[in-house]
Motif scaffolding. Structure first.
Motif, PDB file in Angstrom:
ATOM      1  N   ILE A 337       0.848  -1.198   0.000  1.00  0.00           N
ATOM      2  CA  ILE A 337       0.000   0.000   0.000  1.00  0.00           C
ATOM      3  C   ILE A 337       0.883   1.248   0.000  1.00  0.00           C
ATOM      4  O   ILE A 337       1.855   1.329   0.756  1.00  0.00           O
ATOM      5  N   THR A 338       0.519   2.213  -0.856  1.00  0.00           N
ATOM      6  CA  THR A 338       1.290   3.459  -0.926  1.00  0.00           C
ATOM      7  C   THR A 338       0.640   4.591  -0.138  1.00  0.00           C
ATOM      8  O   THR A 338       1.317   5.452   0.405  1.00  0.00           O
ATOM      9  N   GLN A 339      -0.722   4.613  -0.121  1.00  0.00           N
ATOM     10  CA  GLN A 339      -1.420   5.622   0.682  1.00  0.00           C
ATOM     11  C   GLN A 339      -2.400   4.891   1.590  1.00  0.00           C
ATOM     12  O   GLN A 339      -3.179   4.072   1.124  1.00  0.00           O
ATOM     13  N   PHE A 340      -2.356   5.212   2.872  1.00  0.00           N
ATOM     14  CA  PHE A 340      -3.249   4.568   3.836  1.00  0.00           C
ATOM     15  C   PHE A 340      -4.018   5.653   4.574  1.00  0.00           C
ATOM     16  O   PHE A 340      -3.440   6.617   5.075  1.00  0.00           O
ATOM     17  N   TYR A 341      -5.338   5.490   4.633  1.00  0.00           N
ATOM     18  CA  TYR A 341      -6.227   6.536   5.168  1.00  0.00           C
ATOM     19  C   TYR A 341      -7.133   5.898   6.208  1.00  0.00           C
ATOM     20  O   TYR A 341      -7.864   4.946   5.899  1.00  0.00           O
ATOM     21  N   THR A 342      -7.067   6.364   7.446  1.00  0.00           N
ATOM     22  CA  THR A 342      -7.862   5.746   8.508  1.00  0.00           C
ATOM     23  C   THR A 342      -8.301   6.790   9.531  1.00  0.00           C
ATOM     24  O   THR A 342      -8.075   7.985   9.342  1.00  0.00           O
ATOM     25  N   ALA A 343      -8.931   6.337  10.605  1.00  0.00           N
ATOM     26  CA  ALA A 343      -9.469   7.256  11.611  1.00  0.00           C
ATOM     27  C   ALA A 343      -8.592   7.270  12.857  1.00  0.00           C
ATOM     28  O   ALA A 343      -8.037   6.239  13.237  1.00  0.00           O
ATOM     29  N   PRO A 344      -8.473   8.414  13.528  1.00  0.00           N
ATOM     30  CA  PRO A 344      -7.685   8.485  14.762  1.00  0.00           C
ATOM     31  C   PRO A 344      -8.099   7.441  15.793  1.00  0.00           C
ATOM     32  O   PRO A 344      -7.249   6.888  16.488  1.00  0.00           O
ATOM     33  N   THR A 345      -9.386   7.134  15.869  1.00  0.00           N
ATOM     34  CA  THR A 345      -9.826   6.157  16.873  1.00  0.00           C
ATOM     35  C   THR A 345      -9.194   4.785  16.621  1.00  0.00           C
ATOM     36  O   THR A 345      -8.809   4.090  17.550  1.00  0.00           O
ATOM     37  N   ALA A 346      -9.039   4.428  15.361  1.00  0.00           N
ATOM     38  CA  ALA A 346      -8.396   3.149  15.031  1.00  0.00           C
ATOM     39  C   ALA A 346      -6.921   3.203  15.417  1.00  0.00           C
ATOM     40  O   ALA A 346      -6.368   2.240  15.963  1.00  0.00           O
ATOM     41  N   ILE A 347      -6.288   4.334  15.146  1.00  0.00           N
ATOM     42  CA  ILE A 347      -4.865   4.477  15.497  1.00  0.00           C
ATOM     43  C   ILE A 347      -4.684   4.343  17.011  1.00  0.00           C
ATOM     44  O   ILE A 347      -3.808   3.614  17.488  1.00  0.00           O
ATOM     45  N   ARG A 348      -5.548   5.019  17.766  1.00  0.00           N
ATOM     46  CA  ARG A 348      -5.418   4.946  19.233  1.00  0.00           C
ATOM     47  C   ARG A 348      -5.635   3.524  19.728  1.00  0.00           C
ATOM     48  O   ARG A 348      -4.918   3.044  20.612  1.00  0.00           O
ATOM     49  N   ALA A 349      -6.616   2.835  19.152  1.00  0.00           N
ATOM     50  CA  ALA A 349      -6.891   1.463  19.595  1.00  0.00           C
ATOM     51  C   ALA A 349      -5.694   0.568  19.298  1.00  0.00           C
ATOM     52  O   ALA A 349      -5.333  -0.288  20.109  1.00  0.00           O
ATOM     53  N   VAL A 372      -8.847  10.998   9.319  1.00  0.00           N
ATOM     54  CA  VAL A 372     -10.114  11.694   9.097  1.00  0.00           C
ATOM     55  C   VAL A 372     -11.124  11.302  10.157  1.00  0.00           C
ATOM     56  O   VAL A 372     -11.069  10.201  10.697  1.00  0.00           O
ATOM     57  N   GLY A 373     -12.028  12.209  10.434  1.00  0.00           N
ATOM     58  CA  GLY A 373     -13.210  11.862  11.226  1.00  0.00           C
ATOM     59  C   GLY A 373     -13.292  12.570  12.556  1.00  0.00           C
ATOM     60  O   GLY A 373     -14.376  12.743  13.102  1.00  0.00           O
ATOM     61  N   ALA A 380      -1.298  10.160  19.486  1.00  0.00           N
ATOM     62  CA  ALA A 380      -1.667   9.226  18.411  1.00  0.00           C
ATOM     63  C   ALA A 380      -0.932   9.605  17.117  1.00  0.00           C
ATOM     64  O   ALA A 380      -0.459   8.743  16.367  1.00  0.00           O
ATOM     65  N   TRP A 381      -0.819  10.902  16.875  1.00  0.00           N
ATOM     66  CA  TRP A 381      -0.120  11.397  15.683  1.00  0.00           C
ATOM     67  C   TRP A 381       1.335  10.900  15.692  1.00  0.00           C
ATOM     68  O   TRP A 381       1.848  10.384  14.693  1.00  0.00           O
ATOM     69  N   GLN A 382       1.983  11.051  16.855  1.00  0.00           N
ATOM     70  CA  GLN A 382       3.395  10.660  16.956  1.00  0.00           C
ATOM     71  C   GLN A 382       3.565   9.149  16.772  1.00  0.00           C
ATOM     72  O   GLN A 382       4.499   8.694  16.125  1.00  0.00           O
ATOM     73  N   TRP A 383       2.659   8.377  17.333  1.00  0.00           N
ATOM     74  CA  TRP A 383       2.746   6.929  17.197  1.00  0.00           C
ATOM     75  C   TRP A 383       2.594   6.531  15.726  1.00  0.00           C
ATOM     76  O   TRP A 383       3.367   5.722  15.193  1.00  0.00           O
ATOM     77  N   GLY A 543     -12.163   8.888  21.496  1.00  0.00           N
ATOM     78  CA  GLY A 543     -12.275  10.329  21.311  1.00  0.00           C
ATOM     79  C   GLY A 543     -13.279  10.887  22.302  1.00  0.00           C
ATOM     80  O   GLY A 543     -12.959  11.703  23.150  1.00  0.00           O
ATOM     81  N   ASN A 544     -14.508  10.422  22.195  1.00  0.00           N
ATOM     82  CA  ASN A 544     -15.534  10.751  23.180  1.00  0.00           C
ATOM     83  C   ASN A 544     -16.260   9.474  23.564  1.00  0.00           C
ATOM     84  O   ASN A 544     -16.420   8.585  22.724  1.00  0.00           O
ATOM     85  N   SER A 545     -16.705   9.409  24.810  1.00  0.00           N
ATOM     86  CA  SER A 545     -17.617   8.334  25.174  1.00  0.00           C
ATOM     87  C   SER A 545     -18.947   8.977  25.544  1.00  0.00           C
ATOM     88  O   SER A 545     -19.024  10.182  25.781  1.00  0.00           O
TER      89      SER A 545
END
Ligand code: WT7
Length: 635
Positions: A337-349, A372-373, A380-383, A543-545
């Protein structure tokens, strides 16, 4: 000269400047040179501010599927359009070429036609992330039918409401769906929904799980035999640029979901243009967006934007945790994969899990990472940057909405200087402004306020299906000549935007946009509930509960069972995504003298920020605050 590809900081600046000075000429240039039109448009842009009616390329004739499929067949028919990665590892992936996709779309279009579907009819699509979903969407577009995709995690009640709101006549679904270790009984859910949907004449059923389902004679048809018999040639229905392409529902802060209407021409131009630039897409790339096609991200950046550019786009049926937390990274390695696009919540999990799920995989193919989202937090950004991007792959934090159709504010990877937690700069054609509480524009470079957009761009949603007044009120009610986003933002001295979150009663939970009102309605359906208020509380992964303050009519016996029942009511009316994480039973809710619930106070109480409550003496019922504090202190 059009600026289809922005490949340097200078070309971005120049394009942005031109789009500001003359938006019409700018978009006319992009639209004319890069797409297939059957007839040129009469008027590039028309904005009737009195009636809040926006048109782009009106009078222009096209079919979007000719731009997504047919025009690539000449040189690129064998190129892979869609890579399908199934949920289970023991099932083979599929690579669908442009020419095979075109054939399937034509066949499906003929099936729909045979079932009596025509231009302007509404078709509900309730499918898991399988190739038939993409094919169904594009088949509708082929014949000018308006698709309304409903995310397959929504409940039967939510599905019925969406089917009825836009009077769909046909539903496309499957027997079931695979999601991680679970199977979802989609056809059963459709059956329940259709008890309340008198307008549905037919359902087409894809066989996916081969589980036992009920087929209603005369109403329900297996897709496969019809599909196999259909001709693979279906002439595209020629549409006006301003004919509706699809309806997609999004939560509002009040009442029922809003059926956002997107139109053919402007949506095509804007999603294609932004895909090209935000991901710096080039011909050999293998692009993957992990969203579901049931959301706008999937519409614009799994299907329409990538296919308009002739790209190879991945569709993943499963979830990031199955069979283990390395699944995303395994897929990136597998397809390079050259471009990967996902949501911050997935990254945090995923960041919460061991790095042993990441390190075995070769991620060196990556060139761009996107999010996005919801706002992405610094950690999360740094990770994401260090572990997935190996400290060198640029991250694009893309801000946009269902209503905007495409990305509005985002860096250009490797071109714009990225700043963690900032969506950075507006794309060409987008004119963000910040307003203070009084509605005055903040003119200083730096500032914080409500985010509005000044000039309509090609893919702005044109209306809310069946309720233009609500559209006018929601988006242009505050300022007749500016689109209200409902988000707050801050701007730094260089003009970079940082989105701080919703300023209305919409809560983003795990990247899903949820209105408080429909959740409260579902809670209030429980026979013991008198009234409720739902608020969002910051959560490390989601993000929010969701936190509910609930007033009961009577006393109750078993608190745990009552809480479960209330969540069951939410699951039944909306779906599992809207379940409450926490709830407290309270004798009252803090209200203003005009009877409005003071959510700000509830938010502080839920987070135990008791010092931040401010002056509560002007409330209708100030004494309730003490009770709530006492309750929370016990928790
Ligand atoms: C809301 C729109 C656009 C596709 C997915 C969501 C929030 C979206 C970001 C971002 C901060 C963001 C906003 C917006 N949001 N992207 N990059 N940074 N917030 O579409 O369901 O219509 O939700 O999502 O609050 O208003 P949606």
């Amino acid at each position: 000269m059009s600026h289809y590809h922005l490949d340097t900081a200078e070309s971005y600046k120049k394009a942005y400047q031109e789009s500001l000075e003359n938006p019409e000429a700018f978009w006319a240039g992009i639209a004319k040179d890069n797409f297939l039109w059957q007839k040129p448009w009469d008027k590039t842009f028309d904005w009737d501010q009195k009636n809040t009616e926006v048109k782009w390329f009106a009078g222009g004739k096209l079919n979007i599927t000719e731009n997504l499929l047919d025009r690539h067949l000449v040189h690129n028919g064998d190129k892979t359009a869609i890579i399908f990665e199934p949920n289970d590892l023991d099932e083979s992936p599929q690579k669908i070429s442009y020419s095979d996709l075109a054939k399937s779309v034509n066949k499906m279009a003929n099936v729909l036609k045979d079932q009596g579907v025509g231009k302007g009819d509404r078709v509900c699509i309730y499918l898991p992330m399988i190739p038939e979903l993409a094919i169904a969407v594009l088949a509708c577009a082929r014949i000018g039918a308006i698709h309304s995709v409903v995310f397959a995690g929504f409940s039967s009640t939510a599905l019925a409401a969406r089917i009825n709101d836009c009077d769909c006549t046909l539903v496309i679904t499957s027997d079931g769906g695979f999601r991680g270790a679970k199977t979802i009984d989609l056809k059963n859910i459709v059956d329940q929904a259709l008890e309340d949907c008198p307008g549905i004449q037919k359902t087409l059923v894809v066989a996916r799980t081969n589980q036992k389902i009920n087929m209603v004679p005369g109403r329900d048809f297996w897709l496969k035999p019809l599909f196999d018999q259909a001709s693979d040639h279906c002439p595209p229905t020629i549409m006006d640029a301003e004919d509706p392409l699809f309806i997609l529902y999004t939560s509002g802060s009040t009442g029922k979901p809003k059926g956002m209407v997107h139109t053919c021409g402007g949506y095509m131009v804007y999603t294609a243009y932004t895909f090209k630039n935000v991901f710096q897409y080039t011909e050999q790339d293998i692009y993957w967006c992990s969203a579901d096609i049931g959301w706008i991200t999937g519409h614009s950046y799994i299907l329409y934007g990538p296919l308009a550019n002739g790209a190879t786009t991945v569709m993943f049926e499963g979830v990031p945790s199955y069979p283990d937390f390395g699944r995303f990274w395994a897929i990136i390695e597998k397809y390079k994969i050259t471009q990967f696009y996902t949501a911050p919540t997935a990254i945090r999990a995923l960041a919460k899990e061991s790095l042993d799920f990441v390190t075995p995989y070769d991620l060196s193919s990556l060139k761009v990472l996107g999010t996005v989202g919801e706002p992405i937090n610094e950690e999360a950004w740094q990770w994401y940057f260090n572990h997935i991007g190996q400290g060198k792959v640029p991250i694009v934090d893309t801000w946009w909405q269902t209503e905007t159709g495409g990305v509005m504010i985002a860096p250009l990877p490797g071109i714009t200087r990225a700043i963690p937690t900032y969506a950075t700069l507006p794309l060409p054609g987008i004119q963000p402004v910040l307003l203070d509480e009084q509605g005055n524009e903040i003119k200083t470079p730096e500032g914080s306020g409500l985010l509005f957009i000044k000039h309509p761009w090609p893919s702005i949603a044109r209306t809310i299906w069946g309720d233009h007044q609500r559209y006018v009120q929601t988006y242009f009610g505050a300022q007749k000549d500016k689109y209200m986003t409902g988000d707050g933002a801050t701007r730094d001295a260089q003009g970079n935007y940082r989105i701080t979150g919703r300023v209305d009663d919409v809560i983003i939970v795990s990247g899903h946009n949820l209105g408080t009102a429909p959740i409260e309605d579902a809670i209030n359906e429980h026979e013991l509930v008198a009234e409720s208020a739902v608020i969002g509380v910051p959560h490390p992964i989601k993000g929010n509960s969701l936190f509910g303050f609930i007033i009961l009519k009577n006393s109750f016996e078993n608190e745990v069972s009552l809480k479960n029942q209330i969540n069951q009511s939410i699951v039944q009316h909306i779906g599992p995504i809207a379940k409450l994480d926490e709830m407290v039973f309270t004798p009252g809710l803090p209200k203003t003298r005009s009877g409005k619930i003071m959510r700000r106070i509830l938010r502080n109480i839920a987070q135990k920020n008791f010092d931040a409550l401010g002056d509560t003496s002007t409330l209708l019922n100030p004494e309730i605050v003490k009770d709530l504090i006492a309750m929370m202190q016990k928790k």
